[in-house]
Design a protein around this motif. Structure first.
Motif, PDB file in Angstrom:
ATOM      1  N   ALA A 169      76.001  60.066  35.136  1.00  0.00           N
ATOM      2  CA  ALA A 169      77.248  59.358  35.404  1.00  0.00           C
ATOM      3  C   ALA A 169      77.962  60.033  36.562  1.00  0.00           C
ATOM      4  CB  ALA A 169      78.136  59.375  34.164  1.00  0.00           C
ATOM      5  N   ASP A 170      78.589  59.228  37.401  1.00  0.00           N
ATOM      6  CA  ASP A 170      79.404  59.797  38.473  1.00  0.00           C
ATOM      7  C   ASP A 170      80.767  59.121  38.499  1.00  0.00           C
ATOM      8  OD1 ASP A 170      79.595  57.537  40.267  1.00  0.00           O
ATOM      9  OD2 ASP A 170      77.582  57.963  40.975  1.00  0.00           O
ATOM     10  N   THR A 171      81.701  59.781  39.156  1.00  0.00           N
ATOM     11  CA  THR A 171      83.051  59.243  39.288  1.00  0.00           C
ATOM     12  C   THR A 171      83.302  58.818  40.729  1.00  0.00           C
ATOM     13  OG1 THR A 171      83.965  61.445  39.688  1.00  0.00           O
ATOM     14  CG2 THR A 171      83.973  60.658  37.412  1.00  0.00           C
ATOM     15  N   GLY A 172      82.243  58.363  41.384  1.00  0.00           N
ATOM     16  CA  GLY A 172      82.336  57.952  42.780  1.00  0.00           C
ATOM     17  C   GLY A 172      82.964  56.583  42.939  1.00  0.00           C
ATOM     18  N   THR A 173      82.642  55.935  44.032  1.00  0.00           N
ATOM     19  CA  THR A 173      83.257  54.654  44.379  1.00  0.00           C
ATOM     20  C   THR A 173      82.704  53.480  43.590  1.00  0.00           C
ATOM     21  OG1 THR A 173      81.673  54.352  46.174  1.00  0.00           O
ATOM     22  CG2 THR A 173      83.778  55.397  46.726  1.00  0.00           C
ATOM     23  N   GLY A 174      81.588  53.662  42.916  1.00  0.00           N
ATOM     24  CA  GLY A 174      80.992  52.568  42.147  1.00  0.00           C
ATOM     25  C   GLY A 174      80.356  51.529  43.050  1.00  0.00           C
ATOM     26  N   MET A 175      79.855  50.470  42.444  1.00  0.00           N
ATOM     27  CA  MET A 175      79.191  49.396  43.182  1.00  0.00           C
ATOM     28  C   MET A 175      79.925  48.085  42.956  1.00  0.00           C
ATOM     29  SD  MET A 175      75.145  49.985  42.447  1.00  0.00           S
ATOM     30  CE  MET A 175      74.900  51.233  41.191  1.00  0.00           C
ATOM     31  N   THR A 176      79.909  47.253  43.961  1.00  0.00           N
ATOM     32  CA  THR A 176      80.433  45.896  43.798  1.00  0.00           C
ATOM     33  C   THR A 176      79.445  45.126  42.920  1.00  0.00           C
ATOM     34  OG1 THR A 176      79.231  45.004  45.694  1.00  0.00           O
ATOM     35  CG2 THR A 176      81.434  45.940  46.127  1.00  0.00           C
ATOM     36  N   PRO A 177      79.861  44.024  42.325  1.00  0.00           N
ATOM     37  CA  PRO A 177      78.926  43.219  41.533  1.00  0.00           C
ATOM     38  C   PRO A 177      77.711  42.767  42.353  1.00  0.00           C
ATOM     39  CG  PRO A 177      81.167  42.541  41.060  1.00  0.00           C
ATOM     40  CD  PRO A 177      81.237  43.514  42.207  1.00  0.00           C
ATOM     41  N   GLU A 178      77.915  42.475  43.632  1.00  0.00           N
ATOM     42  CA  GLU A 178      76.805  42.046  44.495  1.00  0.00           C
ATOM     43  C   GLU A 178      75.793  43.167  44.699  1.00  0.00           C
ATOM     44  OE1 GLU A 178      80.282  39.674  44.818  1.00  0.00           O
ATOM     45  OE2 GLU A 178      80.146  41.760  45.444  1.00  0.00           O
ATOM     46  N   VAL A 179      76.287  44.375  44.939  1.00  0.00           N
ATOM     47  CA  VAL A 179      75.389  45.530  45.129  1.00  0.00           C
ATOM     48  C   VAL A 179      74.700  45.859  43.812  1.00  0.00           C
ATOM     49  CG1 VAL A 179      75.297  47.995  45.661  1.00  0.00           C
ATOM     50  CG2 VAL A 179      76.634  46.453  47.111  1.00  0.00           C
ATOM     51  N   LEU A 180      75.419  45.845  42.714  1.00  0.00           N
ATOM     52  CA  LEU A 180      74.829  46.123  41.401  1.00  0.00           C
ATOM     53  C   LEU A 180      73.687  45.153  41.099  1.00  0.00           C
ATOM     54  CD1 LEU A 180      74.829  47.732  38.777  1.00  0.00           C
ATOM     55  CD2 LEU A 180      76.603  46.186  37.921  1.00  0.00           C
ATOM     56  N   ALA A 181      73.853  43.898  41.461  1.00  0.00           N
ATOM     57  CA  ALA A 181      72.816  42.890  41.210  1.00  0.00           C
ATOM     58  C   ALA A 181      71.548  43.157  42.012  1.00  0.00           C
ATOM     59  CB  ALA A 181      73.352  41.492  41.538  1.00  0.00           C
ATOM     60  N   ARG A 182      71.666  43.858  43.144  1.00  0.00           N
ATOM     61  CA  ARG A 182      70.508  44.082  44.022  1.00  0.00           C
ATOM     62  C   ARG A 182      70.030  45.537  44.056  1.00  0.00           C
ATOM     63  NH1 ARG A 182      70.944  41.953  49.786  1.00  0.00           N
ATOM     64  NH2 ARG A 182      68.706  42.267  49.553  1.00  0.00           N
ATOM     65  N   CYS A 183      70.708  46.453  43.398  1.00  0.00           N
ATOM     66  CA  CYS A 183      70.435  47.886  43.571  1.00  0.00           C
ATOM     67  C   CYS A 183      69.032  48.317  43.142  1.00  0.00           C
ATOM     68  CB  CYS A 183      71.494  48.722  42.868  1.00  0.00           C
ATOM     69  SG  CYS A 183      71.442  48.671  41.068  1.00  0.00           S
ATOM     70  N   THR A 198      72.696  50.405  50.897  1.00  0.00           N
ATOM     71  CA  THR A 198      73.998  50.211  51.533  1.00  0.00           C
ATOM     72  C   THR A 198      74.329  51.405  52.420  1.00  0.00           C
ATOM     73  OG1 THR A 198      75.158  51.242  49.670  1.00  0.00           O
ATOM     74  CG2 THR A 198      74.865  48.840  49.607  1.00  0.00           C
ATOM     75  N   LYS A 199      73.415  52.373  52.485  1.00  0.00           N
ATOM     76  CA  LYS A 199      73.657  53.592  53.254  1.00  0.00           C
ATOM     77  C   LYS A 199      72.949  53.518  54.602  1.00  0.00           C
ATOM     78  CE  LYS A 199      74.118  56.234  49.061  1.00  0.00           C
ATOM     79  NZ  LYS A 199      73.405  56.969  48.068  1.00  0.00           N
ATOM     80  N   PRO A 200      73.627  53.926  55.676  1.00  0.00           N
ATOM     81  CA  PRO A 200      73.019  53.861  57.008  1.00  0.00           C
ATOM     82  C   PRO A 200      71.687  54.604  57.110  1.00  0.00           C
ATOM     83  CG  PRO A 200      75.344  54.417  57.175  1.00  0.00           C
ATOM     84  CD  PRO A 200      74.994  54.433  55.716  1.00  0.00           C
ATOM     85  N   SER A 238      66.876  54.759  52.285  1.00  0.00           N
ATOM     86  CA  SER A 238      65.558  54.107  52.334  1.00  0.00           C
ATOM     87  C   SER A 238      65.468  52.934  51.363  1.00  0.00           C
ATOM     88  CB  SER A 238      64.459  55.113  52.006  1.00  0.00           C
ATOM     89  OG  SER A 238      64.590  55.541  50.652  1.00  0.00           O
ATOM     90  N   GLY A 239      66.322  52.910  50.342  1.00  0.00           N
ATOM     91  CA  GLY A 239      66.262  51.838  49.351  1.00  0.00           C
ATOM     92  C   GLY A 239      65.093  51.975  48.397  1.00  0.00           C
ATOM     93  N   GLY A 246      64.917  54.750  45.967  1.00  0.00           N
ATOM     94  CA  GLY A 246      65.295  55.530  44.787  1.00  0.00           C
ATOM     95  C   GLY A 246      65.327  54.795  43.469  1.00  0.00           C
ATOM     96  N   LEU A 247      66.243  53.857  43.299  1.00  0.00           N
ATOM     97  CA  LEU A 247      66.374  53.178  42.007  1.00  0.00           C
ATOM     98  C   LEU A 247      65.186  52.276  41.707  1.00  0.00           C
ATOM     99  CD1 LEU A 247      70.181  52.342  41.899  1.00  0.00           C
ATOM    100  CD2 LEU A 247      68.949  54.032  40.535  1.00  0.00           C
ATOM    101  N   ALA A 248      64.611  51.663  42.739  1.00  0.00           N
ATOM    102  CA  ALA A 248      63.426  50.819  42.531  1.00  0.00           C
ATOM    103  C   ALA A 248      62.261  51.661  42.008  1.00  0.00           C
ATOM    104  CB  ALA A 248      63.033  50.119  43.827  1.00  0.00           C
ATOM    105  N   LEU A 249      62.058  52.823  42.592  1.00  0.00           N
ATOM    106  CA  LEU A 249      60.977  53.710  42.149  1.00  0.00           C
ATOM    107  C   LEU A 249      61.252  54.224  40.743  1.00  0.00           C
ATOM    108  CD1 LEU A 249      58.377  55.267  42.675  1.00  0.00           C
ATOM    109  CD2 LEU A 249      59.758  57.037  43.770  1.00  0.00           C
ATOM    110  N   CYS A 250      62.490  54.633  40.473  1.00  0.00           N
ATOM    111  CA  CYS A 250      62.833  55.103  39.127  1.00  0.00           C
ATOM    112  C   CYS A 250      62.533  54.035  38.084  1.00  0.00           C
ATOM    113  CB  CYS A 250      64.304  55.481  39.055  1.00  0.00           C
ATOM    114  SG  CYS A 250      64.715  56.993  39.920  1.00  0.00           S
ATOM    115  N   GLU A 251      62.937  52.809  38.369  1.00  0.00           N
ATOM    116  CA  GLU A 251      62.711  51.739  37.399  1.00  0.00           C
ATOM    117  C   GLU A 251      61.219  51.490  37.166  1.00  0.00           C
ATOM    118  OE1 GLU A 251      65.093  48.162  35.936  1.00  0.00           O
ATOM    119  OE2 GLU A 251      64.298  47.617  37.915  1.00  0.00           O
ATOM    120  N   ARG A 252      60.425  51.547  38.216  1.00  0.00           N
ATOM    121  CA  ARG A 252      58.979  51.335  38.058  1.00  0.00           C
ATOM    122  C   ARG A 252      58.342  52.446  37.236  1.00  0.00           C
ATOM    123  NH1 ARG A 252      56.945  48.660  43.759  1.00  0.00           N
ATOM    124  NH2 ARG A 252      58.334  46.870  43.597  1.00  0.00           N
TER     125      ARG A 252
END
Length: 108
Positions: A24-38, A45-47, A50-51, A53-59
């Protein structure tokens, strides 16, 4: 962001047993749109992100028979929970039948 915190917790839950890992973090969180695609591969969403991290974790979690839950809201942070089943210990006296003895080279 500066001043944010991260909390990591691990536990073994019954019945099952199931291993649970929460981050858990206390950062800025995600918008519903970002959460749906994360969880999408290569979505970021970061310059310099690589996009992957979470996809690999889930797999990996899914491949182990588990599941991953993500809860996030803007300005309140994000909670990622992973649940992975733990194989019960083998009964006393049981043998591992997956290993096959091999003959030494040159013997029959």
């Amino acid at each position: 962001p500066r001043g944010s915190s991260i909390e990591v917790e691990a536990r073994l839950r019954a019945p099952g047993p199931v291993f649970e890992l929460s981050v858990a973090d206390t950062g800025t969180g995600m918008t519903p749109e970002v959460l749906a695609r994360c969880r999408e591969l290569f979505f970021t969403t970061k310059p310099s992100g690589s996009g992957i991290g979470l996809a690999l974790c889930e797999r990996v979690v899914s491949g182990a028979g588990g599941r991953m839950e993500i809860d996030s809201s803007e300005a309140h942070g994000t909670l990622v929970r992973v649940f992975v089943p733990v194989a019960p210990p083998a009964p006393a006296g049981a043998t591992d039948r997956t290993a096959t003895p091999r003959a030494a080279a040159g013997t029959t």
